[in-house]
Write a protein that holds these residues in place. Sequence first.
Motif, PDB file in Angstrom:
ATOM      1  N   ILE A 196      -3.404   0.578  -4.293  1.00  0.00           N
ATOM      2  CA  ILE A 196      -2.941   0.413  -5.684  1.00  0.00           C
ATOM      3  C   ILE A 196      -3.981   0.983  -6.653  1.00  0.00           C
ATOM      4  CG2 ILE A 196      -2.096  -1.229  -7.410  1.00  0.00           C
ATOM      5  CD1 ILE A 196      -1.755  -3.291  -5.164  1.00  0.00           C
ATOM      6  N   ALA A 197      -3.552   1.901  -7.508  1.00  0.00           N
ATOM      7  CA  ALA A 197      -4.427   2.411  -8.573  1.00  0.00           C
ATOM      8  C   ALA A 197      -4.112   1.633  -9.845  1.00  0.00           C
ATOM      9  CB  ALA A 197      -4.173   3.897  -8.798  1.00  0.00           C
ATOM     10  N   TYR A 232      -9.795   0.315  -9.333  1.00  0.00           N
ATOM     11  CA  TYR A 232      -9.652   0.137 -10.780  1.00  0.00           C
ATOM     12  C   TYR A 232     -10.137   1.368 -11.538  1.00  0.00           C
ATOM     13  CZ  TYR A 232      -8.876  -4.746  -9.593  1.00  0.00           C
ATOM     14  OH  TYR A 232      -8.366  -5.901  -9.067  1.00  0.00           O
ATOM     15  N   PHE A 233      -9.345   1.766 -12.513  1.00  0.00           N
ATOM     16  CA  PHE A 233      -9.737   2.863 -13.396  1.00  0.00           C
ATOM     17  C   PHE A 233      -9.763   2.345 -14.833  1.00  0.00           C
ATOM     18  CE2 PHE A 233      -7.602   4.951  -9.794  1.00  0.00           C
ATOM     19  CZ  PHE A 233      -8.614   5.815  -9.388  1.00  0.00           C
ATOM     20  N   ASP A 234     -10.856   2.624 -15.537  1.00  0.00           N
ATOM     21  CA  ASP A 234     -10.945   2.221 -16.951  1.00  0.00           C
ATOM     22  C   ASP A 234      -9.933   2.996 -17.788  1.00  0.00           C
ATOM     23  OD1 ASP A 234     -13.084   0.698 -16.224  1.00  0.00           O
ATOM     24  OD2 ASP A 234     -14.599   2.144 -16.897  1.00  0.00           O
ATOM     25  N   GLU A 235      -9.681   4.234 -17.387  1.00  0.00           N
ATOM     26  CA  GLU A 235      -8.832   5.128 -18.186  1.00  0.00           C
ATOM     27  C   GLU A 235      -7.399   4.616 -18.285  1.00  0.00           C
ATOM     28  OE1 GLU A 235     -10.652   5.944 -15.633  1.00  0.00           O
ATOM     29  OE2 GLU A 235     -11.812   7.735 -16.059  1.00  0.00           O
ATOM     30  N   PRO A 236      -6.744   4.890 -19.419  1.00  0.00           N
ATOM     31  CA  PRO A 236      -5.301   4.659 -19.459  1.00  0.00           C
ATOM     32  C   PRO A 236      -4.598   5.736 -18.642  1.00  0.00           C
ATOM     33  CG  PRO A 236      -6.064   5.593 -21.542  1.00  0.00           C
ATOM     34  CD  PRO A 236      -7.281   5.380 -20.695  1.00  0.00           C
ATOM     35  N   LEU A 237      -3.421   5.431 -18.144  1.00  0.00           N
ATOM     36  CA  LEU A 237      -2.637   6.458 -17.454  1.00  0.00           C
ATOM     37  C   LEU A 237      -1.995   7.366 -18.506  1.00  0.00           C
ATOM     38  CD1 LEU A 237      -1.350   7.561 -14.782  1.00  0.00           C
ATOM     39  CD2 LEU A 237       0.615   6.109 -15.322  1.00  0.00           C
ATOM     40  N   LEU A 260      -5.846  11.021 -11.046  1.00  0.00           N
ATOM     41  CA  LEU A 260      -6.619   9.955 -10.379  1.00  0.00           C
ATOM     42  C   LEU A 260      -5.743   9.151  -9.425  1.00  0.00           C
ATOM     43  CD1 LEU A 260      -8.568   8.601 -13.507  1.00  0.00           C
ATOM     44  CD2 LEU A 260      -9.548   9.896 -11.599  1.00  0.00           C
ATOM     45  N   ALA A 261      -4.437   9.176  -9.677  1.00  0.00           N
ATOM     46  CA  ALA A 261      -3.524   8.343  -8.879  1.00  0.00           C
ATOM     47  C   ALA A 261      -3.096   9.014  -7.573  1.00  0.00           C
ATOM     48  CB  ALA A 261      -2.290   7.998  -9.711  1.00  0.00           C
ATOM     49  N   ALA A 262      -3.499  10.260  -7.370  1.00  0.00           N
ATOM     50  CA  ALA A 262      -3.047  10.979  -6.166  1.00  0.00           C
ATOM     51  C   ALA A 262      -3.436  10.211  -4.905  1.00  0.00           C
ATOM     52  CB  ALA A 262      -3.656  12.380  -6.143  1.00  0.00           C
ATOM     53  N   GLY A 263      -2.484  10.005  -4.038  1.00  0.00           N
ATOM     54  CA  GLY A 263      -2.757   9.315  -2.774  1.00  0.00           C
ATOM     55  C   GLY A 263      -2.580   7.805  -2.846  1.00  0.00           C
ATOM     56  N   TYR A 264      -2.269   7.278  -4.019  1.00  0.00           N
ATOM     57  CA  TYR A 264      -2.051   5.834  -4.139  1.00  0.00           C
ATOM     58  C   TYR A 264      -0.545   5.528  -4.078  1.00  0.00           C
ATOM     59  CZ  TYR A 264      -6.925   5.149  -5.246  1.00  0.00           C
ATOM     60  OH  TYR A 264      -8.291   5.099  -5.161  1.00  0.00           O
ATOM     61  N   ASP A 299       5.700   8.778 -19.004  1.00  0.00           N
ATOM     62  CA  ASP A 299       6.820   9.624 -19.397  1.00  0.00           C
ATOM     63  C   ASP A 299       7.220  10.499 -18.206  1.00  0.00           C
ATOM     64  OD1 ASP A 299       4.906  11.626 -19.264  1.00  0.00           O
ATOM     65  OD2 ASP A 299       4.616  11.731 -21.421  1.00  0.00           O
ATOM     66  N   ALA A 300       8.247  11.346 -18.414  1.00  0.00           N
ATOM     67  CA  ALA A 300       8.794  12.115 -17.294  1.00  0.00           C
ATOM     68  C   ALA A 300       7.720  12.980 -16.625  1.00  0.00           C
ATOM     69  CB  ALA A 300       9.948  12.976 -17.789  1.00  0.00           C
ATOM     70  N   GLU A 301       6.848  13.587 -17.438  1.00  0.00           N
ATOM     71  CA  GLU A 301       5.825  14.475 -16.881  1.00  0.00           C
ATOM     72  C   GLU A 301       4.811  13.699 -16.023  1.00  0.00           C
ATOM     73  OE1 GLU A 301       4.333  17.280 -19.791  1.00  0.00           O
ATOM     74  OE2 GLU A 301       2.472  17.460 -18.643  1.00  0.00           O
ATOM     75  N   VAL A 302       4.389  12.553 -16.530  1.00  0.00           N
ATOM     76  CA  VAL A 302       3.433  11.722 -15.775  1.00  0.00           C
ATOM     77  C   VAL A 302       4.093  11.221 -14.487  1.00  0.00           C
ATOM     78  CG1 VAL A 302       2.163   9.525 -15.820  1.00  0.00           C
ATOM     79  CG2 VAL A 302       2.073  11.062 -17.794  1.00  0.00           C
ATOM     80  N   LEU A 303       5.347  10.789 -14.586  1.00  0.00           N
ATOM     81  CA  LEU A 303       6.044  10.272 -13.405  1.00  0.00           C
ATOM     82  C   LEU A 303       6.226  11.363 -12.344  1.00  0.00           C
ATOM     83  CD1 LEU A 303       8.695   8.058 -15.244  1.00  0.00           C
ATOM     84  CD2 LEU A 303       6.831   7.214 -13.799  1.00  0.00           C
ATOM     85  N   GLN A 304       6.490  12.563 -12.811  1.00  0.00           N
ATOM     86  CA  GLN A 304       6.632  13.693 -11.889  1.00  0.00           C
ATOM     87  C   GLN A 304       5.335  13.908 -11.115  1.00  0.00           C
ATOM     88  OE1 GLN A 304       7.957  16.925 -14.256  1.00  0.00           O
ATOM     89  NE2 GLN A 304       9.903  17.006 -13.139  1.00  0.00           N
ATOM     90  N   ALA A 305       4.215  13.859 -11.846  1.00  0.00           N
ATOM     91  CA  ALA A 305       2.899  14.040 -11.207  1.00  0.00           C
ATOM     92  C   ALA A 305       2.610  12.892 -10.243  1.00  0.00           C
ATOM     93  CB  ALA A 305       1.818  14.134 -12.276  1.00  0.00           C
ATOM     94  N   LEU A 306       3.007  11.683 -10.631  1.00  0.00           N
ATOM     95  CA  LEU A 306       2.789  10.527  -9.743  1.00  0.00           C
ATOM     96  C   LEU A 306       3.568  10.707  -8.443  1.00  0.00           C
ATOM     97  CD1 LEU A 306       3.001   7.445 -12.170  1.00  0.00           C
ATOM     98  CD2 LEU A 306       0.963   8.351 -11.032  1.00  0.00           C
ATOM     99  N   ALA A 307       4.840  11.080  -8.577  1.00  0.00           N
ATOM    100  CA  ALA A 307       5.689  11.249  -7.388  1.00  0.00           C
ATOM    101  C   ALA A 307       5.114  12.350  -6.490  1.00  0.00           C
ATOM    102  CB  ALA A 307       7.118  11.574  -7.803  1.00  0.00           C
ATOM    103  N   ALA A 308       4.649  13.428  -7.118  1.00  0.00           N
ATOM    104  CA  ALA A 308       4.081  14.541  -6.336  1.00  0.00           C
ATOM    105  C   ALA A 308       2.817  14.100  -5.601  1.00  0.00           C
ATOM    106  CB  ALA A 308       3.771  15.712  -7.271  1.00  0.00           C
TER     107      ALA A 308
END
Length: 331
Positions: A3-4, A29-34, A41-45, A57-66
């Motif tokens: 979990i990130a 834990y990451f201090d940064e906001p998503l 930073l979330a890659a692999g989580y 938003d859609a762009e962030v979610l796309q990157a998360l899914a990828a």
Amino acid sequence: MKIAVFSAKRYDREFLNAANASAGHQLRYFDEPLDRESVGLAAGYDVVCIFVNDQADAEVLQALAAGGTRLVALRCTGFNNVDLKAAGQLGLKVVRVVSYSPHSVAEHAVALLLAINRKIHRAYNRTRDSNFALDGLMGFDLHGKTVAVVGTGKIGYVFAQIMLGFGCEVIGYDKYPSDAFKALGARYAEHGEIGARADIVSLHCPLTPETHHIINADTLARAKRGALLINTSRGGLIDTEAVIQALKSGQLGGLALDVYEQEADLFFRDLSSTIITDDVFQRLLSFPNVIVTGHQAFFTQEAITTICETTINSVTQFAKGLPLTDEIKAV
Ligand code: NAD
């Protein structure tokens, strides 16, 4: 599950670690906001855990899914910062904390109301400076006043209950009226009644396209002169520029906010040594009859404990392939 956790503060770490003690997930834990910059930073989580001002938003979610993320776990109730449609299309599940102590937020709304009415913020500063003069500190009895509750769900219900205890008349507005609210001894307002009669308006509905700027120049003009406005829900419910005009003209008698439309640039950090460039916010702070708290209404031990336990429980449900009790989907 890995979990990130974004926008992680000291208290998030403490309470999430405690909730996770027996569950055994791997928390980072990451201090940064998503947002679009930090999403890498979330890659692999498997799971991304976010809070009120993180951007999904859609762009962030796309990157998360990828990057392999399959679950977005909001450690809050409101979900206006997540593009649920995009999440659904990407096969990302989203959970939130549907219910945690509604008392935490309702009680904070009452604290703000009492403070703004009885000028506690000003009295506190005066007495520390040995100024015991009362000029400018006069409030009014809450007993017998009319309180409008906009959004009579879990938090609005508890707020109404408390205000009835003060001897107020409580009138509600909700897209989906509830019998439980009426059973309290409150009632739903007639058309135009909130504007005409409410001495106090407290906002407890979610931020949606429909409720965006529900408080605007028009509704303020129709409000009872000198009414107090309390917002512990979401900043976007209020058109801040219109509210400033209403404060300047005296149409609005006082304003107490726990949320602000542009709070993502301000709240949850110490900016006391920096220059605030948001002139609208600074203008708000300059009024003697405005109080702002930095999105702390939820911040009680009971609420944080439930938020963290519910979040970890949702991740465990997801890991085990169980139905997600607190899943949210686009309608
Ligand atoms: P809830 O879902 O129990 O209640 C929300 C109510 O708003 C419901 O009764 C719903 O029917 C009503 N509603 C929906 N659309 C509406 C509309 N267009 N007009 C009028 N009413 C409408 O939610 P809750 O747990 O009571 O939380 C309310 C809000 O409080 C959340 O959406 C969140 O934004 C905010 N909140 C703030 C904090 C904080 O720390 N400041 C913490 C938790 C929640």
